[in-house]
Design an enzyme around this catalytic site. Sequence first.
Site, short mmCIF file in Angstrom:
data_model
loop_
_atom_site.label_atom_id
_atom_site.label_comp_id
_atom_site.label_asym_id
_atom_site.label_seq_id
_atom_site.Cartn_x
_atom_site.Cartn_y
_atom_site.Cartn_z
N SER A 114 6.80 -6.41 -5.09
CA SER A 114 7.75 -6.14 -6.18
C SER A 114 7.76 -7.27 -7.20
O SER A 114 7.47 -8.44 -6.86
CB SER A 114 9.16 -5.97 -5.62
C1 LIG Z 1 7.41 -2.05 -2.64
S1 LIG Z 1 6.68 -2.23 -1.06
C2 LIG Z 1 7.45 -3.64 -0.31
C3 LIG Z 1 7.61 -4.78 -1.15
C4 LIG Z 1 8.08 -6.01 -0.52
N1 LIG Z 1 9.31 -5.87 0.23
C5 LIG Z 1 8.28 -6.96 -1.69
O1 LIG Z 1 9.43 -7.15 -2.06
O2 LIG Z 1 7.34 -7.45 -2.23
C6 LIG Z 1 7.45 -0.93 -0.13
C7 LIG Z 1 7.01 -0.86 1.29
O3 LIG Z 1 7.84 0.07 1.96
C8 LIG Z 1 7.08 0.55 3.02
N2 LIG Z 1 7.72 1.76 3.57
C9 LIG Z 1 7.78 3.00 3.03
N3 LIG Z 1 8.43 3.83 3.86
C10 LIG Z 1 8.79 3.12 4.95
C11 LIG Z 1 9.50 3.42 6.16
N4 LIG Z 1 9.93 4.64 6.43
N5 LIG Z 1 9.69 2.42 7.03
C12 LIG Z 1 9.24 1.16 6.79
N6 LIG Z 1 8.56 0.84 5.68
C13 LIG Z 1 8.35 1.78 4.76
C14 LIG Z 1 5.71 0.79 2.42
O4 LIG Z 1 4.69 0.85 3.40
C15 LIG Z 1 5.58 -0.39 1.46
O5 LIG Z 1 4.82 -1.42 2.02
#
Ligand SMILES: C[S@@+](CC[C@H](N)C(=O)[O-])C[C@H]1O[C@@H](n2cnc3c(N)ncnc32)[C@H](O)[C@@H]1O
Length: 441
Positions: A114
Amino acid sequence: MARLRPVTGGSFARPVEEDRARRPFRNREGTAVTDVTTDSSTGQARANAELLREELVRDLREQGAIRSEAVAAAVATVPRHVFLPGETLAAAYAADNAPIVKSDGHGLTLSSVSAVHLQATMLEAAGIEPGMNVCEVGSGGYNAALMAELVGEHGRVTTVDIDPDITERARAFLDEAGYSQVEVVLADAEHGVPGRALFDRIIVTAGSWDIPPAWLEQLSAGGRIIVPLRLKGTTRWISFDRDHTGGLVSRGYGLCVFVPFQGAGSHAERSITMEDGVVLHLDDENVQLDAGALRAALHQPRIERWSGALFDMPDEQMLFLLTNDPAMALLYADQPVIDRELLARPALRGVPVLVGGDSFAYRAARPNDEMSSGYESGVYAHGPAAEDIADRYVGLLRRWADKYHRRGAASIQYLPELATPPVPSSGVITKRHGTVVVTWP
Ligand SMILES: C[S@@+](CC[C@H](N)C(=O)[O-])C[C@H]1O[C@@H](n2cnc3c(N)ncnc32)[C@H](O)[C@@H]1O
């Protein structure tokens, strides 16, 4: 057909003025450092990274994303470039840069790091204190490292992701950057992380359709959830505190874009193609739409009506419009449609549209020096009932400008039960496990 929906990135709450990732950063000696990659093995690269972090903190303070010394110190400390191998140092420390980590091969982003201005904004909203037990949903590593700085040596940070590629990366980068105390968990966060609860803070970093019961069960009594929640086809990060009824009440919110939540909590949203390159998005299954009649309306000449009220804060105005008339949806058009002048530019990024049978109206704006913002709001309308629907829309524009022209005017509640509104109300949004109620006090 071109993609009609944003898939990732950061926040729309502030204008993107400039692609800072491409602007050469100069250190204090005036040397451009954009060509330095994130290989930080040299002393010079490490020194440059430190200077870039200082500049980043200054930028984020100016933007209002950093408001506390604690978040400033965390951003100044964590080496973001370690979590972004392959990016230039300048790109790694650009406030708006949200590099894609993984996509599905069809243009949908599944994981990204992000934008740091959004991470800082959400961390400020979270108000993390030393000693807290904190959970991040969706991993990347960098944000969890910031949280580790905020909770300090007596706190705990858990980051959970559904994708093994992402947890593997996060684990490796956290270790490399010196945050091996952060627990990285591979799981569907729909069920939370029961073994690490209760959490004082849960920060969700994927666009979530609902708030799963597990998150409420695993939240401490005075806990807070910051979640990018899907509302009427858009996403707002909302900072929620528990209220006395067992539900949640908002403390703040902002428009943002996140990758979709996957797994058991994923949700296919309703969208209707009006014609090639023109799509309507709406939450409410009960609102009946006649795509054929709307297509016919699209090809009729448009009328325009101007409100005499100012156009400002499009994200705030949009939330008001979407939650104050049950027949309000979102209208997206691609560039060829705009070029053919079937629809005007506001539809390119998604604009609230009021739909009534065979007619529709959407928001427009024009320069007007008499308005404090320099712009006046209005509508373009098509179809046999264009005049009526335009008048109804203009009434909403005037009400917003008159009573709610400010940030954070809405109050958002989450009730962990399925509530049915006594009368159809666009401010009551029924989810899978509970109900979102948006009110305008
Ligand atoms: C925008 S990215 C994460 C960014 C990170 N937290 C950062 O701030 O840089 C969103 C993440 O959510 C994860 N995600 C989506 N659905 C999910 C779920 N049901 N449980 C856990 N993780 C999930 C995706 O695999 C992805 O890696």
